[in-house]
Enzyme design. Sequence first.
Site, PDB file in Angstrom:
ATOM      1  N   CYS A 121      -7.700  14.202  33.259  1.00 56.28           N
ATOM      2  CA  CYS A 121      -6.287  14.585  33.184  1.00 56.28           C
ATOM      3  C   CYS A 121      -5.789  14.522  31.749  1.00 56.28           C
ATOM      4  O   CYS A 121      -6.378  13.866  30.891  1.00 56.28           O
ATOM      5  CB  CYS A 121      -5.459  13.651  34.051  1.00 56.28           C
ATOM      6  SG  CYS A 121      -5.889  13.669  35.801  1.00 56.28           S
ATOM      7  N   ASN A 175      -5.356  18.637  30.265  1.00 64.61           N
ATOM      8  CA  ASN A 175      -6.335  18.416  31.320  1.00 64.61           C
ATOM      9  C   ASN A 175      -7.531  19.343  31.100  1.00 64.61           C
ATOM     10  O   ASN A 175      -7.393  20.469  30.625  1.00 64.61           O
ATOM     11  CB  ASN A 175      -5.722  18.614  32.716  1.00 64.61           C
ATOM     12  CG  ASN A 175      -5.070  19.952  32.962  1.00 64.61           C
ATOM     13  OD1 ASN A 175      -4.339  20.460  32.117  1.00 64.61           O
ATOM     14  ND2 ASN A 175      -5.312  20.520  34.127  1.00 64.61           N
ATOM     15  N   VAL A 176      -8.716  18.833  31.414  1.00 66.13           N
ATOM     16  CA  VAL A 176      -9.956  19.581  31.258  1.00 66.13           C
ATOM     17  C   VAL A 176     -10.718  19.460  32.574  1.00 66.13           C
ATOM     18  O   VAL A 176     -11.220  18.381  32.915  1.00 66.13           O
ATOM     19  CB  VAL A 176     -10.807  19.038  30.085  1.00 66.13           C
ATOM     20  CG1 VAL A 176     -12.111  19.815  29.955  1.00 66.13           C
ATOM     21  CG2 VAL A 176     -10.016  19.095  28.777  1.00 66.13           C
ATOM     22  N   GLU A 196      -3.172  13.000  30.490  1.00 64.31           N
ATOM     23  CA  GLU A 196      -2.766  11.666  30.057  1.00 64.31           C
ATOM     24  C   GLU A 196      -3.977  10.868  29.570  1.00 64.31           C
ATOM     25  O   GLU A 196      -3.920  10.204  28.532  1.00 64.31           O
ATOM     26  CB  GLU A 196      -2.101  10.902  31.214  1.00 64.31           C
ATOM     27  CG  GLU A 196      -0.863  11.569  31.766  1.00 64.31           C
ATOM     28  CD  GLU A 196      -1.125  12.537  32.920  1.00 64.31           C
ATOM     29  OE1 GLU A 196      -0.247  12.652  33.793  1.00 64.31           O
ATOM     30  OE2 GLU A 196      -2.191  13.191  32.952  1.00 64.31           O
TER      31      GLU A 196
END
Length: 184
Positions: free
Chosen positions: A98, A87-88, A100
Amino acid sequence: MAERVELVLPAVDRPDATTPTPLGRLTVPGQAIPEKTVSVDPDEIARLRDAARAVAARAHAPYSRFHVGAALIMADDPQRRVIAGANVENASYGGTICAERTALTQAASLGFRKLELLVVSCVATLEAAVADRSPCGICRQVIHEFGSREPETLVIVDGGGEGALGDVFDLERLLPYGFSLGQG
């Protein structure tokens, strides 16, 4: 190297619940998902789990301090490489992505469109209830977009704990009413 194992995803059978009101009935849609058996490779799941945990340590999460990692394999990648993402976060919040979706956008950038296996790890909540460590709604929809029926897309949520590989979801159990523009 472990052999593939068969998992039985249990049937879900909940009827609609309808309540009449003076202005018309209200219906809570039920759900009927048949039991299905899927084959998984525990070694592959463990490899993806370890990659997801490792990339979670590199997450950029200065606001939430909630580090998440995801690692996946795309069915249409003949090399079956592990693609990982963390996540960033961004101060504008809308600019946050996220883990994913980071992994899936990397896979899409490489030209792949058919998700086979995704493992998500929220390292701070490994012992928590699955609701506290599973993909958010936006991620579920994006997973649905790249999901596949053949081979069956599976999402494993890292369960942490001694002897646990994770909680297993197929697309129907992850996002029962995923939006698809009528493409099935």
